[in-house]
Scaffold this active site. Sequence first.
Site, PDB file in Angstrom:
ATOM      1  N   THR A 176       1.834   6.243  -2.368  1.00 24.42           N
ATOM      2  CA  THR A 176       0.450   6.017  -1.942  1.00 24.42           C
ATOM      3  C   THR A 176       0.122   6.967  -0.793  1.00 24.42           C
ATOM      4  O   THR A 176       0.988   7.265   0.029  1.00 24.42           O
ATOM      5  CB  THR A 176       0.274   4.561  -1.470  1.00 24.42           C
ATOM      6  OG1 THR A 176       0.491   3.687  -2.580  1.00 24.42           O
ATOM      7  CG2 THR A 176      -1.120   4.321  -0.910  1.00 24.42           C
ATOM      8  N   GLY A 177      -1.114   7.427  -0.748  1.00 22.22           N
ATOM      9  CA  GLY A 177      -1.532   8.217   0.400  1.00 22.22           C
ATOM     10  C   GLY A 177      -2.146   9.551   0.028  1.00 22.22           C
ATOM     11  O   GLY A 177      -2.261   9.920  -1.149  1.00 22.22           O
ATOM     12  N   ASP A 222       6.922  10.034  -2.812  1.00 21.86           N
ATOM     13  CA  ASP A 222       5.955   9.428  -1.905  1.00 21.86           C
ATOM     14  C   ASP A 222       5.814  10.296  -0.666  1.00 21.86           C
ATOM     15  O   ASP A 222       6.657  11.157  -0.386  1.00 21.86           O
ATOM     16  CB  ASP A 222       6.418   8.022  -1.514  1.00 21.86           C
ATOM     17  CG  ASP A 222       5.268   7.109  -1.107  1.00 21.86           C
ATOM     18  OD1 ASP A 222       4.142   7.612  -0.921  1.00 21.86           O
ATOM     19  OD2 ASP A 222       5.498   5.891  -0.982  1.00 21.86           O
ATOM     20  N   LYS A 237       6.774   5.128   7.331  1.00 20.59           N
ATOM     21  CA  LYS A 237       5.760   5.090   6.289  1.00 20.59           C
ATOM     22  C   LYS A 237       4.900   3.845   6.471  1.00 20.59           C
ATOM     23  O   LYS A 237       5.298   2.930   7.169  1.00 20.59           O
ATOM     24  CB  LYS A 237       6.414   5.049   4.894  1.00 20.59           C
ATOM     25  CG  LYS A 237       7.093   6.365   4.511  1.00 20.59           C
ATOM     26  CD  LYS A 237       7.756   6.284   3.157  1.00 20.59           C
ATOM     27  CE  LYS A 237       6.845   5.750   2.078  1.00 20.59           C
ATOM     28  NZ  LYS A 237       5.569   6.480   1.959  1.00 20.59           N
ATOM     29  N   GLY A 267      -1.003   3.599   5.043  1.00 23.56           N
ATOM     30  CA  GLY A 267      -1.951   3.026   4.104  1.00 23.56           C
ATOM     31  C   GLY A 267      -1.732   1.558   3.816  1.00 23.56           C
ATOM     32  O   GLY A 267      -2.468   0.957   3.026  1.00 23.56           O
ATOM     33  N   GLU A 317       6.217   0.421  -1.413  1.00 25.19           N
ATOM     34  CA  GLU A 317       6.810   1.754  -1.396  1.00 25.19           C
ATOM     35  C   GLU A 317       8.318   1.683  -1.200  1.00 25.19           C
ATOM     36  O   GLU A 317       9.074   2.428  -1.840  1.00 25.19           O
ATOM     37  CB  GLU A 317       6.166   2.586  -0.284  1.00 25.19           C
ATOM     38  CG  GLU A 317       4.710   2.944  -0.569  1.00 25.19           C
ATOM     39  CD  GLU A 317       3.983   3.519   0.625  1.00 25.19           C
ATOM     40  OE1 GLU A 317       2.873   4.044   0.430  1.00 25.19           O
ATOM     41  OE2 GLU A 317       4.508   3.439   1.752  1.00 25.19           O
TER      42      GLU A 317
END
Length: 217
Positions: free
Chosen positions: A31-32, A84, A97, A100, A106
């Site tokens: 994600t991101g 990722d 991390k 988001g 993740e």
Amino acid sequence: MSVGELEAFKRAAAVAAAEEVEDGMRVGLGTGSTVAHLLPAIAARGLTRLRCVATSVATAEQAAALGLAVEPFDTLDRLDLAIDGADQIAPDGWIVKGGGGAHVREKVVAAAADRFVVIADATKVVDALTAPVPLELLAFGLAATLVAVAPATVRPGMAPSPDGNVIADYTGPIDDPAALAAFLSSVPGLVDHGLFPPALTAEVVVAGPDGVRRRTV
């Protein structure tokens, strides 16, 4: 460094990592903003037998719109590869991390993959990790959990995690990432945190003014 340059570096790292995806693989999609460049890079390769799982609704929707086959993670018990982004990458391989708010998913996806590859622009490489460290907390007993992990604050205006939990940030020192990770993991009510240990990552792909560099962790 301009926004345009940053986006170009993110795209370069993503394209390099996309080359590691082979047809027939089971792939975890992160994600991101850097992953946003990864998805079209994978789709452009025209692989027809991929089975993908996504760590967020946004990633799932973007991947599906690009023609990538996304399925629930309850249909697979292992992944060949997960890719990722990262918020911070330390020289010793510790990673932060969760900017988001999807760090728990993740981490689950990264742990289930035979290889976890992190992609980033050069600004994400740091000399030492610093706060904040993203946290995902149960709403039940939230005030008590925040006291237990102090100093920490609920992220203002942040939507719940993909699993409906509260997103917060630990704002204290990170003198010893391993010790902090162990402490945070021991707190009841804390689902998980955004500290990813070196053992979880197989490779880091970083793009910057000097091109794309790969580092095995």
